[in-house]
Motif scaffolding. Sequence first.
Motif, short mmCIF file in Angstrom:
data_model
loop_
_atom_site.label_atom_id
_atom_site.label_comp_id
_atom_site.label_asym_id
_atom_site.label_seq_id
_atom_site.Cartn_x
_atom_site.Cartn_y
_atom_site.Cartn_z
N UNK A 186 0.86 -1.19 0.00
CA UNK A 186 0.00 0.00 0.00
C UNK A 186 0.89 1.23 0.00
N UNK A 187 0.65 2.10 -0.97
CA UNK A 187 1.47 3.30 -1.11
C UNK A 187 0.56 4.53 -1.08
N UNK A 188 0.38 5.16 0.12
CA UNK A 188 -0.36 6.43 0.16
C UNK A 188 0.35 7.49 -0.67
N UNK A 189 -0.41 8.30 -1.37
CA UNK A 189 0.19 9.26 -2.29
C UNK A 189 1.10 10.26 -1.60
N UNK A 190 0.80 10.61 -0.37
CA UNK A 190 1.53 11.69 0.30
C UNK A 190 2.68 11.20 1.16
N UNK A 191 3.02 9.93 1.09
CA UNK A 191 4.12 9.42 1.91
C UNK A 191 5.34 9.15 1.06
N UNK A 192 6.49 9.08 1.72
CA UNK A 192 7.74 8.76 1.04
C UNK A 192 7.94 7.25 1.02
N UNK A 193 8.93 6.80 0.26
CA UNK A 193 9.26 5.38 0.21
C UNK A 193 8.35 4.60 -0.71
N UNK A 194 8.50 3.28 -0.64
CA UNK A 194 7.75 2.39 -1.52
C UNK A 194 6.47 1.86 -0.92
N UNK A 195 6.06 2.41 0.23
CA UNK A 195 4.83 1.95 0.85
C UNK A 195 5.06 0.84 1.85
N UNK A 196 3.96 0.33 2.39
CA UNK A 196 4.03 -0.69 3.42
C UNK A 196 3.43 -2.00 2.91
N UNK A 197 4.02 -3.09 3.38
CA UNK A 197 3.50 -4.42 3.06
C UNK A 197 2.10 -4.57 3.64
N UNK A 198 1.16 -5.04 2.82
CA UNK A 198 -0.20 -5.28 3.29
C UNK A 198 -0.26 -6.68 3.90
N UNK A 199 -0.71 -6.76 5.13
CA UNK A 199 -0.82 -8.05 5.80
C UNK A 199 -1.89 -8.90 5.13
N UNK A 200 -1.68 -10.20 5.13
CA UNK A 200 -2.64 -11.12 4.53
C UNK A 200 -4.04 -10.91 5.09
N UNK A 201 -4.12 -10.60 6.36
CA UNK A 201 -5.43 -10.43 7.01
C UNK A 201 -6.20 -9.24 6.46
N UNK A 202 -5.51 -8.34 5.75
CA UNK A 202 -6.16 -7.12 5.25
C UNK A 202 -6.33 -7.10 3.74
N UNK A 203 -5.97 -8.18 3.07
CA UNK A 203 -6.03 -8.17 1.61
C UNK A 203 -7.44 -7.91 1.09
N UNK A 204 -8.44 -8.41 1.79
CA UNK A 204 -9.82 -8.25 1.31
C UNK A 204 -10.31 -6.81 1.42
N UNK A 205 -9.58 -5.98 2.13
CA UNK A 205 -10.01 -4.59 2.33
C UNK A 205 -9.47 -3.64 1.27
N UNK A 206 -8.62 -4.13 0.38
CA UNK A 206 -7.95 -3.23 -0.56
C UNK A 206 -8.88 -2.70 -1.64
N UNK A 207 -9.90 -3.46 -1.99
CA UNK A 207 -10.67 -3.14 -3.19
C UNK A 207 -10.17 -4.03 -4.31
N UNK A 208 -10.23 -3.55 -5.53
CA UNK A 208 -9.81 -4.35 -6.67
C UNK A 208 -9.59 -3.47 -7.88
N UNK A 209 -8.99 -4.03 -8.91
CA UNK A 209 -8.79 -3.29 -10.15
C UNK A 209 -10.11 -2.86 -10.75
N UNK A 210 -11.10 -3.74 -10.69
CA UNK A 210 -12.40 -3.46 -11.31
C UNK A 210 -13.43 -3.19 -10.23
N UNK A 211 -13.60 -1.93 -9.88
CA UNK A 211 -14.69 -1.53 -8.99
C UNK A 211 -15.94 -1.29 -9.82
N UNK A 212 -17.08 -1.77 -9.32
CA UNK A 212 -18.36 -1.58 -10.00
C UNK A 212 -19.20 -0.66 -9.13
N UNK A 213 -19.72 0.41 -9.73
CA UNK A 213 -20.43 1.44 -8.96
C UNK A 213 -21.93 1.37 -9.18
#
Length: 822
Positions: A95-122
């Motif tokens: 996960x790479x927040x736009x306003x932070x430095x570095x390459x972001x943080x590793x997403x824990x396996x327990x949180x993978x379902x919270x990320x969303x997806x490439x194809x969001x349907x509205x």
Amino acid sequence: MKIFHKALVALSISALFWQSAPLAAKAEPQTWKQDTLTISQVYETDPAIRLTMEQIMADPDWLGRQPETAFWAPDSSTVYYQRKREGSELRDWFAKPLETEGNGELVKLAHWHQMGAQQLVYSADRSKAAYVFEGNIFVLQQGELLQLTRTNSSQSRPQFLLDGRLVYQQGWDFFAYDFSTGSHTELVSLKTDDAPKAPAVPNGYLAQEQHKLIEYVALQQRNQSERFAAQQQLRAENTSMATAAIYLGKGQQIVDASLSPNANFIILATRKQSPRNEKDIMPNYITANGDIAAQPVRARVNDFKPEPQKLILIDLTNGSRHELSYTALPGYNEDVLAEVKAENAKARGERYKSEKVIRDIGLMTDWYWSQSAMRWHANGNQVAVMLKAFDNKDRWIATVDLKQKKLLPQHRLHDKAWVNYAFNDFGWLNNSETLYFLSEESGYSHLYTKTLNSKNANKLTAGTFEVSNPVLTHDDQYIYYTANTTHPGIYNVYRQVLATGKTEQLTNLLGSTEFTLSPDEQKLLLRHSTNLMPPELFVADATPGASIRQLTNTISAEFRQLPLLAPQVVAVPSSHSSHPVFSKVYLPENYQEGEARRAVIFNHGAGYLQNSDLGWSGYFREFLFHNLLVQQGYVVMDMDFRASKGYGRDWRTAIYRQMGTPEIQDLVDGVDWLVKNANVDRKRIGTYGGSYGGFMTFMALFKEPDLFQAGAALRPVSDWAYYNHPYTSNILNTPDIDPIAYERSSPIYFTQGLTKPLLINAPMVDDNVFFQDVVRLVQRLIEQEIIHFETAIYPVEPHGFRQPSSWLDEYRRIYKLFEQNL
């Protein structure tokens, strides 16, 4: 002691010749201005480093493990991307927040379902967004995450209905979730079986007598009939029961199905289910249990017969179904292959008489394309389908008259060669019943719109460039897209202002740039690379001239120290075309001094692929190998011969019915250019390539025996009749219709021309180009008593090698071939 120098790198371009150079990342992300096509940065290299084969062919982790799949978080403030785990084939999410430095943080396996997806349907009001994670459905609403399903069955394709419910599929069953009640309802169930019927007395004398004479048998039949009738009556009168399934018949296969947003209709395509040919196997000699495994593989174009499809409209309000006739499509019964058939008949001493023929037609569902070929308008009142003829000569867009239950043709794309499997994006504007689509009808892929009542489409873009990846904003204000407008090898992001017809350029970078529009449609996530910089992620506002900020910096320090040479991209004059052949050329220092140089020409794979562009090449090992050759005084050329991507329809289709002829003509022009412009000795030039590039190596050495002094063919095609149907039938038709094209295009018919050393490298578990291709060609060479060849086999490798040891062995052999013969 290492000696570093700082190279100030400038990228520039001219109409016929430009030199690409490194666009290297510093230690921290950069913000770039886009005032011109020139970007300068400091790039530190160590000129003392000498490339080695062991380093080049090692596991590519040493390059830095660049970002792979990337998408926006639903709130448009964070980017998620995958990165290979070091020393493993597994991928991790960051996960790479736009306003932070570095390459972001590793997403824990327990949180993978919270990320969303490439194809969001509205939903229609965009207050809800749905996505799929590991086969389950999730919905975001006002910052809250709701998990709709938690099953071991796989759900897919979420879709919001006009009444606010969310539909999802489980196989070919469609379920609706009601947010107000929390209930899940099965709306449609499609079954590829015969509909159940009330039990009846079997036909035949013995059966009839059995029911007359044996009371128990007759009683059982009556009981079964009564139970069936009672079940039907219960379903008709009790509203708690699920809607009856729709039975399509035994032996049928569903190609695709699409539900209307008002849930009143479903449209689907079916075909007969083809049994698998048990002969389509590949032996695997290196297995865990020591046995030989017969692995199933795809059919050959010679054997594969695609089944025509039926397009069916089902009215869910009354259960009626209607097959939509293709006879409304212009050209549905044209004999489009008449000239080809006549030529082949003449070769057999026969005469062909052209007649009308009902062509096999179905959905545009090529392997290259991930969209659905059935697209409902958001209002639920219109549906468009994209259809293709299985002879590959026509593509149609048609709408459906839902009242008259018939197709209404809207656009026909006809190509005497073949309709491209790329550039088939299409859809509806959101706020009007207007179609938008890509078409190559002008000679280049461009963007069009068409209202349903208009006779002709409206062309939105024009020029000798290719438009791809159109993305429509929800308010119909813009269509964003990628195009190579300034040069075939430079890809930037543009948008079309639909109200005014104005085109706006959003990025102005040298190299290859892909984009993803943020959910709030205010930002662009960019995946950008150059010849010397592997892909990294960047972000910019979705406005012309916005600054671009680098998000990831994953390139290793080891890679950045390498004194790599950026190839020059030259326009090689063509002796057979009015357009030049764009080609990468790697030139050593002082190449014009001293005796004439050795040279190697690399032939890229796939045929329809672009490699002489300014982006990072998928052939990164070859790129490094070419730099190694240059360090040893070689000149290297990499041509985008005819058939390559990026140069329009005519360039693409030049090989129709004659694969290996235009491309080899271009290689001849490439050799002439090297001799004239790069101080190359005509008698010291070799060639190599893999897959399609291996096929070209065969054709060059067999048909132009004086052109190269040695060649290496890797995982090569030797007989196109043995390759797959989707790719080959486009270019050569099918062997039963056009054997002339196969014999004209297959190297195995020209082996007698081999007079120079040939290295054939063949993986044995290649399920793309079968090992059989090499086996048959080698036997042909043996029978012709030709000795100028060697064969190396790779028992555990598929089409794309996986093991560093195999890569190393292969390229050591290629290097040895060139050293000994050039």
